[in-house]
Design a protein around this motif. Structure first.
Motif, PDB file in Angstrom:
ATOM      1  N   ILE A 236       0.456 -21.728 -20.740  1.00 12.28           N
ATOM      2  CA  ILE A 236      -0.039 -21.909 -22.185  1.00 12.28           C
ATOM      3  C   ILE A 236      -0.366 -20.048 -22.594  1.00 12.28           C
ATOM      4  CG2 ILE A 236      -1.785 -22.264 -23.981  1.00 12.28           C
ATOM      5  CD1 ILE A 236       0.359 -24.416 -22.912  1.00 12.28           C
ATOM      6  N   PRO A 237      -0.912 -19.531 -21.674  1.00 17.44           N
ATOM      7  CA  PRO A 237      -1.415 -18.070 -22.102  1.00 17.44           C
ATOM      8  C   PRO A 237      -0.048 -17.107 -22.376  1.00 17.44           C
ATOM      9  CG  PRO A 237      -2.556 -18.515 -20.177  1.00 17.44           C
ATOM     10  CD  PRO A 237      -1.719 -19.707 -20.450  1.00 17.44           C
ATOM     11  N   TRP A 238       0.822 -17.401 -21.482  1.00 23.26           N
ATOM     12  CA  TRP A 238       2.167 -16.849 -21.472  1.00 23.26           C
ATOM     13  C   TRP A 238       2.765 -17.035 -23.070  1.00 23.26           C
ATOM     14  CZ3 TRP A 238       6.931 -19.596 -19.995  1.00 23.26           C
ATOM     15  CH2 TRP A 238       8.084 -18.757 -20.252  1.00 23.26           C
ATOM     16  N   LEU A 239       2.819 -18.263 -23.340  1.00 27.76           N
ATOM     17  CA  LEU A 239       3.565 -18.459 -24.455  1.00 27.76           C
ATOM     18  C   LEU A 239       2.740 -18.446 -25.665  1.00 27.76           C
ATOM     19  CD1 LEU A 239       4.207 -22.485 -23.259  1.00 27.76           C
ATOM     20  CD2 LEU A 239       6.092 -20.753 -23.886  1.00 27.76           C
ATOM     21  N   CYS A 240       1.488 -18.151 -25.788  1.00 25.28           N
ATOM     22  CA  CYS A 240       0.670 -17.670 -26.630  1.00 25.28           C
ATOM     23  C   CYS A 240       0.987 -16.182 -26.942  1.00 25.28           C
ATOM     24  CB  CYS A 240      -0.833 -17.871 -26.393  1.00 25.28           C
ATOM     25  SG  CYS A 240      -1.371 -19.590 -26.494  1.00 25.28           S
ATOM     26  N   ALA A 241       1.099 -15.523 -25.837  1.00 27.40           N
ATOM     27  CA  ALA A 241       1.546 -14.204 -26.021  1.00 27.40           C
ATOM     28  C   ALA A 241       2.799 -14.010 -26.703  1.00 27.40           C
ATOM     29  CB  ALA A 241       1.462 -13.300 -24.532  1.00 27.40           C
ATOM     30  N   LEU A 242       3.992 -14.894 -26.479  1.00 27.36           N
ATOM     31  CA  LEU A 242       5.076 -14.548 -26.920  1.00 27.36           C
ATOM     32  C   LEU A 242       5.033 -15.121 -28.579  1.00 27.36           C
ATOM     33  CD1 LEU A 242       7.119 -16.563 -24.009  1.00 27.36           C
ATOM     34  CD2 LEU A 242       7.136 -13.813 -24.545  1.00 27.36           C
ATOM     35  N   HIS A 243       4.063 -15.767 -28.832  1.00 26.27           N
ATOM     36  CA  HIS A 243       3.962 -16.457 -30.210  1.00 26.27           C
ATOM     37  C   HIS A 243       3.344 -15.168 -30.971  1.00 26.27           C
ATOM     38  CE1 HIS A 243       2.352 -18.402 -33.594  1.00 26.27           C
ATOM     39  NE2 HIS A 243       1.213 -17.743 -33.467  1.00 26.27           N
ATOM     40  N   ASP A 244       2.544 -14.637 -30.443  1.00 23.08           N
ATOM     41  CA  ASP A 244       1.902 -13.371 -30.871  1.00 23.08           C
ATOM     42  C   ASP A 244       3.083 -12.350 -31.372  1.00 23.08           C
ATOM     43  OD1 ASP A 244      -0.373 -14.535 -31.121  1.00 23.08           O
ATOM     44  OD2 ASP A 244      -1.175 -13.516 -29.026  1.00 23.08           O
TER      45      ASP A 244
ATOM     46  N   SER B  17       3.457 -22.448 -33.482  1.00 23.32           N
ATOM     47  CA  SER B  17       1.885 -22.317 -33.929  1.00 23.32           C
ATOM     48  C   SER B  17       1.096 -21.691 -33.137  1.00 23.32           C
ATOM     49  CB  SER B  17       1.434 -23.906 -34.076  1.00 23.32           C
ATOM     50  OG  SER B  17       2.293 -24.499 -34.962  1.00 23.32           O
ATOM     51  N   GLY B  18       1.056 -21.140 -32.197  1.00 23.38           N
ATOM     52  CA  GLY B  18       0.202 -20.574 -31.276  1.00 23.38           C
ATOM     53  C   GLY B  18      -0.699 -21.354 -30.646  1.00 23.38           C
ATOM     54  N   ALA B  19      -1.920 -20.530 -29.884  1.00 24.60           N
ATOM     55  CA  ALA B  19      -3.120 -21.466 -29.309  1.00 24.60           C
ATOM     56  C   ALA B  19      -3.506 -22.658 -29.845  1.00 24.60           C
ATOM     57  CB  ALA B  19      -4.117 -20.581 -28.985  1.00 24.60           C
ATOM     58  N   SER B  20      -3.428 -22.752 -31.235  1.00 19.78           N
ATOM     59  CA  SER B  20      -4.014 -24.194 -31.814  1.00 19.78           C
ATOM     60  C   SER B  20      -3.264 -25.352 -31.298  1.00 19.78           C
ATOM     61  CB  SER B  20      -3.936 -23.816 -33.323  1.00 19.78           C
ATOM     62  OG  SER B  20      -2.631 -23.953 -33.797  1.00 19.78           O
TER      63      SER B  20
ATOM     64  N   GLU C  14      -4.406 -26.811 -28.065  1.00 30.01           N
ATOM     65  CA  GLU C  14      -5.616 -27.671 -28.126  1.00 30.01           C
ATOM     66  C   GLU C  14      -5.381 -29.087 -28.916  1.00 30.01           C
ATOM     67  OE1 GLU C  14      -7.208 -23.957 -29.203  1.00 30.01           O
ATOM     68  OE2 GLU C  14      -6.692 -23.877 -27.240  1.00 30.01           O
ATOM     69  N   SER C  15      -4.922 -30.211 -28.050  1.00 31.95           N
ATOM     70  CA  SER C  15      -4.154 -31.094 -28.637  1.00 31.95           C
ATOM     71  C   SER C  15      -5.211 -32.053 -29.395  1.00 31.95           C
ATOM     72  CB  SER C  15      -3.563 -31.791 -27.659  1.00 31.95           C
ATOM     73  OG  SER C  15      -4.137 -32.109 -26.707  1.00 31.95           O
ATOM     74  N   THR C  16      -6.546 -31.565 -29.304  1.00 32.04           N
ATOM     75  CA  THR C  16      -7.688 -32.263 -29.989  1.00 32.04           C
ATOM     76  C   THR C  16      -7.518 -32.152 -31.665  1.00 32.04           C
ATOM     77  OG1 THR C  16      -9.004 -30.294 -29.625  1.00 32.04           O
ATOM     78  CG2 THR C  16      -9.402 -32.212 -28.180  1.00 32.04           C
ATOM     79  N   GLN C  17      -7.388 -31.140 -32.028  1.00 25.65           N
ATOM     80  CA  GLN C  17      -6.941 -30.875 -33.394  1.00 25.65           C
ATOM     81  C   GLN C  17      -5.613 -30.086 -33.734  1.00 25.65           C
ATOM     82  OE1 GLN C  17     -10.024 -28.424 -32.571  1.00 25.65           O
ATOM     83  NE2 GLN C  17     -11.480 -29.065 -34.303  1.00 25.65           N
TER      84      GLN C  17
ATOM     85  N   LEU D 134      -4.572 -26.084 -38.101  1.00 26.16           N
ATOM     86  CA  LEU D 134      -4.347 -24.799 -38.700  1.00 26.16           C
ATOM     87  C   LEU D 134      -3.265 -25.027 -39.965  1.00 26.16           C
ATOM     88  CD1 LEU D 134      -4.090 -21.977 -36.184  1.00 26.16           C
ATOM     89  CD2 LEU D 134      -5.746 -22.242 -37.912  1.00 26.16           C
ATOM     90  N   GLY D 135      -2.743 -26.239 -40.066  1.00 23.78           N
ATOM     91  CA  GLY D 135      -1.899 -26.485 -41.189  1.00 23.78           C
ATOM     92  C   GLY D 135      -0.527 -25.725 -41.013  1.00 23.78           C
TER      93      GLY D 135
END
Length: 189
Positions: free
Chosen positions: A63-71, A100-103, A106-109, A113-114
């Motif tokens: 997940i942190p790796w994918l978030c960095a790629l999203h950024d 969509s990034g980190a959001s 977090e599958s709770t919501q 972010l829409g």
């Protein structure tokens, strides 16, 4: 760069290890004059160590790796740069994080972010039979995916499906044919 009047194009070339993501992605980017990124370059040292030892990465590792790629993709998008990323992106959830990034992690919501913060990415799934890909992996040197991990990749793979924005391209054709097929999809899509 980019055709006049078109929005920026972000392409993620995805598929199991050995399907040719880096080769296809770099050739496509070179042909179009776009920026190319290889997701493997952005793994943490801990992730790389695991892969060398033959330990499959878990979602917590990814997940942190994918978030960095999203950024990275978001930065290119906002600076008006077309880009191609080679990334296995085997699971739907991984592709959601790229979009969509980190959001998204977090599958709770999940929809918190829409849509407006979601990147428009075309996923190109390089698809081929396991024995074809295993044969390619055997010819490789100095690559950190042991062929035994290939089966686990196929087990993990969730091929893209609607409503995801994707095309599926067979790897059982020449590299120029593959690149042309992707180009046609980008510019007719």
């Amino acid at each position: 760069s980019g055709a006049a009047g078109l929005a920026m194009v972000l392409v993620v070339v995805m598929g199991v290890s050995g399907c040719g993501k880096t080769t296809v992605g770099s050739r496509l980017a070179a042909k179009l004059g776009w920026k190319f990124y290889d997701a493997d370059d952005y793994h943490s040292p801990e992730n790389k160590k695991k892969m060398v030892e033959g330990t499959p990465l878990n979602d917590k590792d990814r997940i942190p790796w994918l978030c960095a790629l999203h950024d990275i993709l978001r930065r290119e998008d906002s600076s008006g740069q077309d880009a191609v990323l080679a990334c296995s992106a085997l699971k739907k959830m991984y592709r959601r994080v790229l979009v969509s990034g980190a959001s998204a992690a977090e599958s709770t919501q999940p929809e918190q972010l829409g849509e407006n913060t979601a990147l428009k990415i075309l996923f190109v799934h390089l698809d081929g039979p396991m024995d074809t890909i295993a044969g390619r992996l055997h010819k490789r040197r100095g690559h950190f995916m042991p062929p035994e991990l290939l089966k686990s990749q196929f087990d993990t793979l969730e091929p893209p499906s609607a409503p995801e924005n994707f095309i599926t391209v067979s790897i059982e054709q020449s590299l120029p044919e593959i690149v042309l097929e992707i180009e046609n999809a980008i510019f007719q899509g």
